[in-house]
Design a protein around this motif. Structure first.
Motif, short mmCIF file in Angstrom:
data_model
loop_
_atom_site.label_atom_id
_atom_site.label_comp_id
_atom_site.label_asym_id
_atom_site.label_seq_id
_atom_site.Cartn_x
_atom_site.Cartn_y
_atom_site.Cartn_z
N ASP A 232 72.29 43.32 -25.61
CA ASP A 232 71.94 42.01 -24.60
C ASP A 232 71.85 40.78 -25.33
N GLN A 235 74.90 39.13 -26.85
CA GLN A 235 75.64 38.92 -25.48
C GLN A 235 75.33 37.60 -25.19
N ARG A 238 76.30 35.05 -27.91
CA ARG A 238 78.02 34.83 -27.66
C ARG A 238 78.30 33.85 -26.30
N SER A 239 77.60 34.26 -25.38
CA SER A 239 77.73 33.27 -24.29
C SER A 239 77.25 31.92 -24.68
#
Length: 257
Positions: A232, A235, A238-239
């Motif tokens: 999580d 991610q 990465r976002s």
């Protein structure tokens, strides 16, 4: 919450320890695999950090090789650390080797540099400017030499995307921008500038993508470096990177104020 992948820096350190324990006894990989009753392929994957061995396998190897109790405990701690999604190391030679191993294994690397241009891309003019700002009267020749030594240790492999905050260029905008424009033409390297209006208040970070879509985020905090593999959290970074990239411009299109 998604199950975390093994903590890659700890896996790399563990694999090196297993390999060193074997070679210090003068045993070849196939010979040791035969004596342990495992395949040579499995042992090779463990020693190269491409697969995580079970804790029982690590104990079996160390016991067979009769490592010292202190070494046994140290390596077993590394194995238990594989299940921890966060690894913290100091910015010393050991931590640097972990980052270097990540660089070599990564098929893609994504770096956000909001405040300082990454060292391999810095020009001599830029080094002089930041050295003077940091220490007043400094030995500029020595600063440049040390920078060049660090450059040799930071050769990049795989494909790398670097987002540089416009604020990072300030110490020497024109020569540094010209250098970035030239470097942007190198194969496997993409460099983009994030304008001040688009840059978020986000600290620098680097995302390493290994084989099999295994991601590790490296964060520098004071004298430590934090490696994060929790899905999580990965991610989220990465976002954030993708959002910054959408707002960025090419080095050729960026115009300094």
């Amino acid at each position: 919450m998604t199950k975390a992948s093994p903590c890659l820096p700890a896996l790399l350190a563990l694999s090196a320890c297993l390999r060193e324990a074997r070679t210090s006894e003068g045993l070849g990989l196939r010979r040791l695999a035969t004596k342990l009753g495992v395949s040579a392929q499995a042992l090779s994957l463990w020693e190269t950090g491409k697969r995580a061995p079970a804790i029982e396998d690590v104990a079996h190897i160390l016991g067979f090789l009769r490592v010292s109790p202190a070494e046994y405990n140290r390596v077993m701690r590394l194995r238990r650390q594989l299940d921890d999604p966060v690894s913290i190391g100091s910015l010393d030679a050991g931590s640097a080797s972990q980052r270097r191993a990540l660089e070599e294994l990564a098929v893609r690397t994504f770096e956000w540099a909001p405040h300082v241009v990454p060292e391999p891309l810095q020009t001599p003019e830029y080094i002089q400017a930041i050295a003077q700002d940091a220490a007043g009267q400094v030995d500029l020749d020595q600063a440049i030499f040390e920078h060049q030594v660090r450059q040799l240790d930071q050769g990049w492999t795989g494909h790398r995307t670097v987002l540089v905050g416009a604020a990072a260029l300030v110490p020497a905008i024109e020569p540094q921008l010209q250098a970035l424009r030239a470097a942007a033409d190198l194969p496997g390297l993409a460099i983009r500038i994030v304008p001040p209006s688009a840059a978020k208040q986000t600290d620098p970070f680097t995302i390493y993508e290994g084989r099999g879509k295994v991601f590790t985020v490296a964060l520098r905090h004071q004298d430590n470096i934090i490696f994060v593999s929790e899905p999580d959290a990965v991610q989220s970074y990465r976002s954030t990177f993708k959002a910054l990239e959408r707002r960025s411009v090419t080095c050729a299109d960026f115009r300094s104020p």
